[in-house]
Design an enzyme around this catalytic site. Structure first.
Site, PDB file in Angstrom:
ATOM      1  N   ARG A  84      10.664   1.767 -26.608  1.00 47.71           N
ATOM      2  CA  ARG A  84      11.315   0.450 -25.492  1.00 47.71           C
ATOM      3  C   ARG A  84      12.485   1.004 -25.286  1.00 47.71           C
ATOM      4  O   ARG A  84      13.419   1.094 -26.237  1.00 47.71           O
ATOM      5  CB  ARG A  84      10.924  -0.741 -25.986  1.00 47.71           C
ATOM      6  CG  ARG A  84       9.564  -1.276 -25.333  1.00 47.71           C
ATOM      7  CD  ARG A  84       9.345  -1.310 -23.657  1.00 47.71           C
ATOM      8  NE  ARG A  84       7.972  -1.805 -23.662  1.00 47.71           N
ATOM      9  CZ  ARG A  84       6.755  -1.118 -23.343  1.00 47.71           C
ATOM     10  NH1 ARG A  84       6.961   0.358 -23.586  1.00 47.71           N
ATOM     11  NH2 ARG A  84       5.808  -1.302 -23.093  1.00 47.71           N
ATOM     12  N   HIS A  91       9.491   6.315 -17.608  1.00 44.89           N
ATOM     13  CA  HIS A  91       8.609   5.575 -18.280  1.00 44.89           C
ATOM     14  C   HIS A  91       6.924   6.061 -18.009  1.00 44.89           C
ATOM     15  O   HIS A  91       6.341   5.323 -17.617  1.00 44.89           O
ATOM     16  CB  HIS A  91       8.611   3.924 -18.039  1.00 44.89           C
ATOM     17  CG  HIS A  91       7.913   3.038 -19.170  1.00 44.89           C
ATOM     18  ND1 HIS A  91       8.754   1.966 -19.308  1.00 44.89           N
ATOM     19  CD2 HIS A  91       6.961   3.341 -19.704  1.00 44.89           C
ATOM     20  CE1 HIS A  91       7.802   1.303 -20.197  1.00 44.89           C
ATOM     21  NE2 HIS A  91       6.849   2.150 -20.536  1.00 44.89           N
TER      22      HIS A  91
HETATM   23  P1  NDP Z   1       1.893  -0.303 -33.176  1.00 45.82           P
HETATM   24  O1  NDP Z   1       1.963  -1.608 -33.303  1.00 45.82           O
HETATM   25  O2  NDP Z   1       0.621   0.513 -33.595  1.00 45.82           O
HETATM   26  O3  NDP Z   1       3.211   0.405 -34.234  1.00 45.82           O
HETATM   27  C1  NDP Z   1       4.553  -0.406 -34.152  1.00 45.82           C
HETATM   28  C2  NDP Z   1       5.165   0.517 -35.355  1.00 45.82           C
HETATM   29  O4  NDP Z   1       6.441   0.118 -35.264  1.00 45.82           O
HETATM   30  C3  NDP Z   1       4.657  -0.025 -36.597  1.00 45.82           C
HETATM   31  O5  NDP Z   1       4.542   1.063 -37.685  1.00 45.82           O
HETATM   32  C4  NDP Z   1       5.506  -1.095 -37.027  1.00 45.82           C
HETATM   33  O6  NDP Z   1       5.676  -1.189 -38.592  1.00 45.82           O
HETATM   34  C5  NDP Z   1       6.783  -0.484 -36.492  1.00 45.82           C
HETATM   35  N1  NDP Z   1       7.862  -1.337 -36.272  1.00 45.82           N
HETATM   36  C6  NDP Z   1       7.774  -2.686 -35.727  1.00 45.82           C
HETATM   37  N2  NDP Z   1       9.061  -3.356 -35.920  1.00 45.82           N
HETATM   38  C7  NDP Z   1       9.698  -2.583 -36.876  1.00 45.82           C
HETATM   39  C8  NDP Z   1      10.874  -3.041 -37.610  1.00 45.82           C
HETATM   40  N3  NDP Z   1      11.515  -4.129 -37.121  1.00 45.82           N
HETATM   41  N4  NDP Z   1      11.293  -1.915 -38.374  1.00 45.82           N
HETATM   42  C9  NDP Z   1      10.526  -0.963 -38.604  1.00 45.82           C
HETATM   43  N5  NDP Z   1       9.507  -0.731 -38.143  1.00 45.82           N
HETATM   44  C10 NDP Z   1       8.988  -1.462 -37.088  1.00 45.82           C
HETATM   45  O7  NDP Z   1       2.467   0.186 -31.774  1.00 45.82           O
HETATM   46  P2  NDP Z   1       1.862   1.549 -31.047  1.00 45.82           P
HETATM   47  O8  NDP Z   1       2.182   2.706 -31.770  1.00 45.82           O
HETATM   48  O9  NDP Z   1       0.637   1.410 -30.360  1.00 45.82           O
HETATM   49  O10 NDP Z   1       3.076   1.562 -29.735  1.00 45.82           O
HETATM   50  C11 NDP Z   1       4.218   1.564 -30.106  1.00 45.82           C
HETATM   51  C12 NDP Z   1       5.310   1.307 -28.846  1.00 45.82           C
HETATM   52  O11 NDP Z   1       5.167   2.370 -27.977  1.00 45.82           O
HETATM   53  C13 NDP Z   1       4.625   0.090 -27.931  1.00 45.82           C
HETATM   54  O12 NDP Z   1       5.020  -1.179 -28.390  1.00 45.82           O
HETATM   55  C14 NDP Z   1       5.319   0.463 -26.647  1.00 45.82           C
HETATM   56  O13 NDP Z   1       6.544  -0.294 -26.502  1.00 45.82           O
HETATM   57  C15 NDP Z   1       5.646   1.934 -26.691  1.00 45.82           C
HETATM   58  N6  NDP Z   1       4.965   2.491 -25.674  1.00 45.82           N
HETATM   59  C16 NDP Z   1       5.548   3.401 -24.582  1.00 45.82           C
HETATM   60  C17 NDP Z   1       4.677   4.118 -23.822  1.00 45.82           C
HETATM   61  C18 NDP Z   1       5.714   4.946 -22.756  1.00 45.82           C
HETATM   62  O14 NDP Z   1       4.957   5.386 -21.987  1.00 45.82           O
HETATM   63  N7  NDP Z   1       6.920   5.191 -22.961  1.00 45.82           N
HETATM   64  C19 NDP Z   1       3.280   4.144 -23.775  1.00 45.82           C
HETATM   65  C20 NDP Z   1       2.720   3.413 -25.019  1.00 45.82           C
HETATM   66  C21 NDP Z   1       3.591   2.394 -25.743  1.00 45.82           C
HETATM   67  P3  NDP Z   1       4.300  -1.602 -39.620  1.00 45.82           P
HETATM   68  O15 NDP Z   1       3.261  -0.356 -39.612  1.00 45.82           O
HETATM   69  O16 NDP Z   1       4.945  -1.764 -40.866  1.00 45.82           O
HETATM   70  O17 NDP Z   1       3.816  -2.917 -38.895  1.00 45.82           O
HETATM   71  C1  OXD Z   2       2.730   0.784 -22.925  1.00 43.88           C
HETATM   72  C2  OXD Z   2       3.489   1.435 -22.058  1.00 43.88           C
HETATM   73  O1  OXD Z   2       3.132  -0.084 -23.546  1.00 43.88           O
HETATM   74  O2  OXD Z   2       3.105   2.126 -21.035  1.00 43.88           O
HETATM   75  O3  OXD Z   2       1.696   1.190 -22.794  1.00 43.88           O
HETATM   76  O4  OXD Z   2       4.775   1.208 -22.036  1.00 43.88           O
END
Ligand code: NDP
Ligand code: OXD
Length: 309
Positions: free
Chosen positions: A224, A272
């Site tokens: 993000r 995005h």
């Molecule tokens: P998950 O919830 O599976 O993974 C999130 C990861 O971030 C976890 O490993 C979590 O740690 C870590 N995390 C969260 N907060 C913190 C923190 N404060 N410090 C350190 N690590 C942290 O999410 P996804 O992998 O499914 O998706 C990730 C993000 O990708 C989505 O939230 C979205 O914003 C973005 N996205 C963007 C897209 C795009 O087109 N640009 C498309 C799809 C998604 P822990 O494992 O310890 O919980």
């Molecule tokens: C998602 C994205 O969160 O597309 O899946 O950003």
């Protein structure tokens, strides 16, 4: 009972077809829906206007159309006590793997430098670096970060990950928590940010973080945009501390026309689109979860709204 559908981009027909194939018994009403709100049992939505879901008093689950749920968590009037489910589906994961590999390889193989040389008609070889000498660091070792890490390891990159809680993944050097952040950054030549948007991740990629990276590190920002302090990134690009960036997400989207990122020679920018939920595969995942609920089993991938992801 029925499902309310609010799509991200104009893909209503594809969603209808996919959902009807998996949930033939469930009527689907596309947003905006003027019928009886009491009929709506499930919402599958992307970025509904604030407060819009509060009129559906019989909601049993809110399915985010994307992996990120910040578009829902930022609504102060989100119905209380209704589980919010993030999107986990193979099509979305596959798209993110493609984008991350494309971006990491772009920086690994000096494509920004070669593009500049092409513009200047310069024929000059840059010494290649073996993948196993290139340290890739993934911030956010969740569903998407973990999947991207696995494929990068398959290409022989030296991969580390950083997460909130301690993790173990085969072949990945794992760091976690505040104490792990600077050591993780210090060993990262190409940084991939796949963090969700939360109060803790807001502005985490700032001047201090950039300074902790080795000089001329690259940034791939696909989680993000709010994670990045854009002024600090620009300064790091100008000073050469950051050698190049692939930016897919921004604090303000669409990116304003006067943003310096549009024309920065060391930036590759996409609107995005790093990955998109694919209706066919996502409908299968949503339908399976609805069946779990109907069978009295717990829903999968429910987010913790207090934690923010
Ligand atoms: P998950 O919830 O599976 O993974 C999130 C990861 O971030 C976890 O490993 C979590 O740690 C870590 N995390 C969260 N907060 C913190 C923190 N404060 N410090 C350190 N690590 C942290 O999410 P996804 O992998 O499914 O998706 C990730 C993000 O990708 C989505 O939230 C979205 O914003 C973005 N996205 C963007 C897209 C795009 O087109 N640009 C498309 C799809 C998604 P822990 O494992 O310890 O919980
Ligand atoms: C998602 C994205 O969160 O597309 O899946 O950003």
């Amino acid at each position: 009972m029925a499902m309310l559908l609010k799509t991200d981009i104009d893909r209503g027909d594809a969603w209808h077809r996919a959902l009807r194939a998996c949930l033939p018994e469930l009527p689907i009403h596309e947003w905006p829906y003027d019928g009886d709100p009491a009929e709506i049992e499930f919402a599958l939505v992307w970025a509904p206007p604030r407060g819009a879901l509060s009129r559906y008093t019989n909601l049993r689950a809110i399915f985010s159309m994307g992996a990120g749920i910040d578009h829902l968590a930022s609504d102060p009037d989100l119905p209380k006590g209704v589980p919010v489910v993030r999107m986990v589906e193979p099509g979305l994961t596959a798209g993110m793997i493609e984008y991350v590999l494309l971006a990491v390889l772009t920086h690994h193989r000096f494509m920004l430098d070669y593009a500049a040389q092409q513009r200047a008609k310069v024929w000059r070889e840059i010494s290649q670096i073996a993948a196993n000498r290139r340290r890739v660091g993934i911030m956010g070792l969740g569903v998407l970060g973990g999947a991207a890490a696995e494929k990068l390891i398959g290409l022989d990159f030296d991969v580390a990950g950083w997460s909130r809680s301690a993790k173990a993944q085969a072949g990945v050097t794992c760091f976690h928590g505040q104490d792990g952040l600077i050591p993780f950054l210090a060993r990262t030549d190409i940084l991939v940010c796949l963090l969700p948007m939360t109060a803790e991740t807001d502005g985490i990629l700032n001047a201090r973080a950039f300074a902790a990276l080795p000089r001329r590190a690259a940034l791939v920002s696909v989680g993000r945009g709010g994670a990045v302090v854009e002024a600090d990134l620009l300064a790091a690009l100008e000073s050469g501390q950051i050698g190049g960036a692939s930016l897919d997400v921004f604090r303000q989207e669409p990116l304003p026309p006067d943003s310096p990122f549009w024309t920065h020679p060391r930036v590759i920018l996409t609107p995005h689109v790093a990955s998109m939920t694919i209706p066919d595969s996502a409908a299968v995942a949503v339908a399976a979860n609805i069946r779990r609920l109907r069978a009295g089993q717990p829903l999968e991938h429910v987010v913790d709204l207090r934690r923010g992801y």
